[in-house]
Design a protein around this motif. Structure first.
Motif, PDB file in Angstrom:
ATOM      1  N   LYS A 183       2.247   1.809  -3.400  1.00  0.00           N
ATOM      2  CA  LYS A 183       1.223   2.385  -4.254  1.00  0.00           C
ATOM      3  C   LYS A 183       1.156   3.899  -4.028  1.00  0.00           C
ATOM      4  O   LYS A 183       1.052   4.674  -4.965  1.00  0.00           O
TER       5      LYS A 183
ATOM      6  N   SER B 139       0.835  -1.198   0.000  1.00  0.00           N
ATOM      7  CA  SER B 139       0.000   0.000   0.000  1.00  0.00           C
ATOM      8  C   SER B 139       0.873   1.252   0.000  1.00  0.00           C
ATOM      9  O   SER B 139       0.562   2.239  -0.650  1.00  0.00           O
TER      10      SER B 139
ATOM     11  N   GLU C   9       4.208   5.638  -5.564  1.00  0.00           N
ATOM     12  CA  GLU C   9       4.112   5.658  -7.023  1.00  0.00           C
ATOM     13  C   GLU C   9       3.094   6.674  -7.493  1.00  0.00           C
ATOM     14  O   GLU C   9       3.297   7.395  -8.456  1.00  0.00           O
ATOM     15  N   ARG C  10       1.968   6.738  -6.746  1.00  0.00           N
ATOM     16  CA  ARG C  10       0.921   7.673  -7.130  1.00  0.00           C
ATOM     17  C   ARG C  10       1.436   9.110  -7.002  1.00  0.00           C
ATOM     18  O   ARG C  10       1.205   9.935  -7.873  1.00  0.00           O
TER      19      ARG C  10
END
Lengths: 350, 281
Positions: free
Chosen positions: A22, A19, A25-26
């Motif tokens: 993620k 998580s 990366e976002r």
């Protein structure tokens, strides 16, 4: 940055790690699309004031101006990602531009690819010198490349003296390189875009590319993890030098008048482009595509000043200011991101 | 070059190529007085000694090869051409010792010079311009200092940015113009010596400042703490670990640096060549 963040996470909870990856990366994707948004808004506003800005001739002009900077930005990205810096790119470009195109005058009829090879060789030589001093001499890259910035420029001035290469001595096929078009898009821009795409893919997906990020995130941890730090950093500087050498030949094809001042001050623009494009100046984060978009943004701004009738003297101040804004913004993002990740890992967020 | 290498070797424990064991054996074999002599010499063996020897060697070489070298006129010109750099090197010393760097010094000088030229061409009184330039220098340094200490950015990146920004502002202010008609009473500071001596004004200013900086750096707690900041490993790698608290001094270092830069901008530009945006590029 992202590598450092994921490393620092608690390895015993894979779901939390996924998580947080993620999230990082976002954030980096938002950072890159932010630059694209700025670019689009900027183009829209300028075009609404002066429609001439988006006609075909001007777009071609901007794209071919971007090519040299974007190419230099690719090499610089590799160096900056590994938490180093290469300040000598402008000087390498200048030396390569003069020495390689001077071959046309000395031995007329020399094939154009040979001239490109000569430029590449000069650049590789300079890059190897930088890389050896940083990787084996363990001298900080800032100090090494600040010195080679002046040394290489000094060699350039010694070689060039008061001479210059003028357009008459350059063969037509050489001058035509930056002007060739495919459906209105400069052929060279497509080639450079492909090269940058390949470079970005290498950095993103190859082991040795990823290792550059690891080195930039935490050099000591990278060393302990068995990454050949010296070898990777040496390679990054060599590639950066080689690219600057090639860029010098392209620069010569574009401007056609080469004296000892060619490429002076380019290091500032290139580093601005790289950092504005989302490559963290602390190393460990960013992409070659982002850096190329950064270069495109700077070239677009420069052209907009021209189209809007604002003095080109504003160029430098704007590049410097954008660099400051970009690094401050990155710092803010990384502090916020760190706080968010810490909250998640302590179980509040998940 | 040779004295430098000797110094380098002497600083290390073992001279290059000689294994530590043999040095120990030598010391044991030699009489006690020799060790005492070496210990007495130890403080003199340092980088600065090497530099001084190189400087002396160059002066001797210059004197032997040219009859014009050892003249007062030549040394005056040397002082004129290096005075401003020497003045700017003083605050830079503090910054580098604290483990940071300022690449924007020359750009600040250029911006300061350009502002002087611009305001003078608008018929401002010279004294008011001096005050403005000092303030401008402080602001320029403060921007660097705040971005480094408060925002927590690396000084390298910050000062590359401000290098472009300040140099760019100089270009915006002057454009392609050159301003040169400065009053004689003012330009004499740049080209004439201090009365009754052969010392350029910039060198005289440098000597006074060098003494002040030397005392502050070596004999005060503030000065010693700058060394401590440079010696300790950077806390920046771990964000949020109180990095700004541990380096309270570095925000005033660049701020301190700037007024002198602005000042040296003053003595740099009243040369006959006038002031151009590319000054000190």
């Amino acid at each position: 940055m992202s590598a450092a963040l994921t490393e620092r996470r608690d390895p015993s909870s894979p779901s939390a790690r996924a998580s947080s990856r993620k999230l990082t990366e976002r954030v980096s994707r938002i950072r890159e699309s932010g630059i694209i948004a700025v670019l689009i808004v900027f183009v829209a506003v300028t075009a609404s004031i002066q429609p001439r800005f988006i006609d075909q001739a001007n777009i071609q002009f901007v794209l071919s101006n971007t090519t040299v900077y974007a190419l230099l930005a690719l090499g610089e990205t590799m160096v900056v990602v590994s938490r180093n810096v290469d300040l000598s790119v402008g000087s390498v470009l200048g030396l390569s531009a003069y020495v390689s195109t001077n071959l046309f005058g000395h031995s007329p009829g020399i094939p154009v690819p040979v001239v490109f090879l000569a430029g590449l060789g000069i650049g590789l030589g300079c890059g190897i010198a930088n890389g050896l001093m940083v990787a084996i001499g363990r001298v900080p890259s800032l100090v090494v490349t600040l010195a080679t910035l002046y040394i290489i420029r000094g060699i350039d001035i010694l070689i060039v003296g008061g001479n210059e290469v003028v357009a008459q001595t350059l063969p037509a096929s050489f001058i035509a390189i930056p002007r060739a078009n495919v459906l209105g898009v400069p052929y060279l821009a497509i080639v450079i875009a492909a090269v940058i795409g390949a470079g970005a893919y290498y950095l993103r997906s190859y082991r040795s590319g990823r290792e550059l990020y690891a080195i930039g995130s935490n050099p000591e941890a990278a060393r302990l993890a068995g990454i050949p730090v010296g070898k990777r950093v040496f390679t990054a500087f060599t590639v950066s030098g080689g690219i600057a050498g090639l860029a010098g030949v392209l620069w010569a094809a574009q401007y056609q008048t080469i004296d000892s001042t060619a490429g002076t001050g380019y290091e500032l623009t290139v580093i601005s482009a790289v950092v504005v494009g989302g490559v963290a100046i602390f190393g460990g984060s960013g992409s070659a595509v982002g850096a190329a978009i950064g270069a495109l943004l700077l070239a677009t701004i420069s052209s907009a000043l021209n189209v809007l009738g604002i003095s080109p003297f504003w160029d430098l101040a704007i590049a410097g200011f954008l660099l400051l804004v970009a690094i401050s913004l990155d710092r803010l993002i990384s502090v916020k991101l760190m706080a968010a990740l810490r909250q998640r890992s302590s179980g509040v967020g998940t | 070059m040779e004295p430098d290498q000797n110094t380098r070797n002497a600083e290390g424990t073992a001279p290059g190529g000689t294994p530590p064991g043999s040095t120990g054996a030598q010391a044991a074999a030699s009489p006690r007085r020799a060790i005492g002599f070496r210990a007495a010499l130890q403080p003199a063996i340092r980088w600065e000694t090497g530099l001084a020897l190189v400087a002396v060697a160059i002066v001797v070489f210059g004197g032997l090869t040219s009859s014009q070298f050892l003249t007062s006129g030549n040394f005056f010109n040397l002082g004129v051409s290096s005075g401003e750099i020497a003045i700017m090197a003083l605050p830079m010393t503090l910054i580098v010792i604290s483990g940071e760097i300022d690449l924007s010094v020359a750009a600040t000088l250029g911006m300061s010079s350009a502002t002087l030229g611009f305001l003078w061409s608008k018929h401002w009184p010279m004294l008011a311009i001096f005050v403005i330039l000092a303030a401008l220098g402080v602001v320029a340094g403060l921007i660097n200092g705040l971005l480094v200490t408060r925002v927590g950015l690396p000084s390298l990146a910050v000062t590359i940015g401000t290098l472009g920004l300040y140099r760019g502002i100089a270009q915006i202010i002057l454009g392609a113009n050159t301003i040169s008609n400065f009053p004689a009473t003012y330009t004499t500071i740049g080209v004439n010596p201090v009365p009754h001596t052969n010392i350029p004004y910039s060198v005289a200013i440098f000597i006074v400042l060098a003494v002040i900086f030397g005392v502050v750096l070596h004999a005060t707690a503030t000065g010693r703490s700058i060394y401590a900041m440079g010696a300790s490993p950077k806390p920046r790698c771990s964000p949020g670990s109180g990095s700004s608290a541990s380096r309270p001094c570095s925000s005033w270092c660049p701020a301190l640096s700037a007024p002198w830069r602005a000042r040296s901008g003053l003595s740099a530009c009243p040369r006959p060549s006038g002031t151009t945006p590319s000054a000190w590029s």
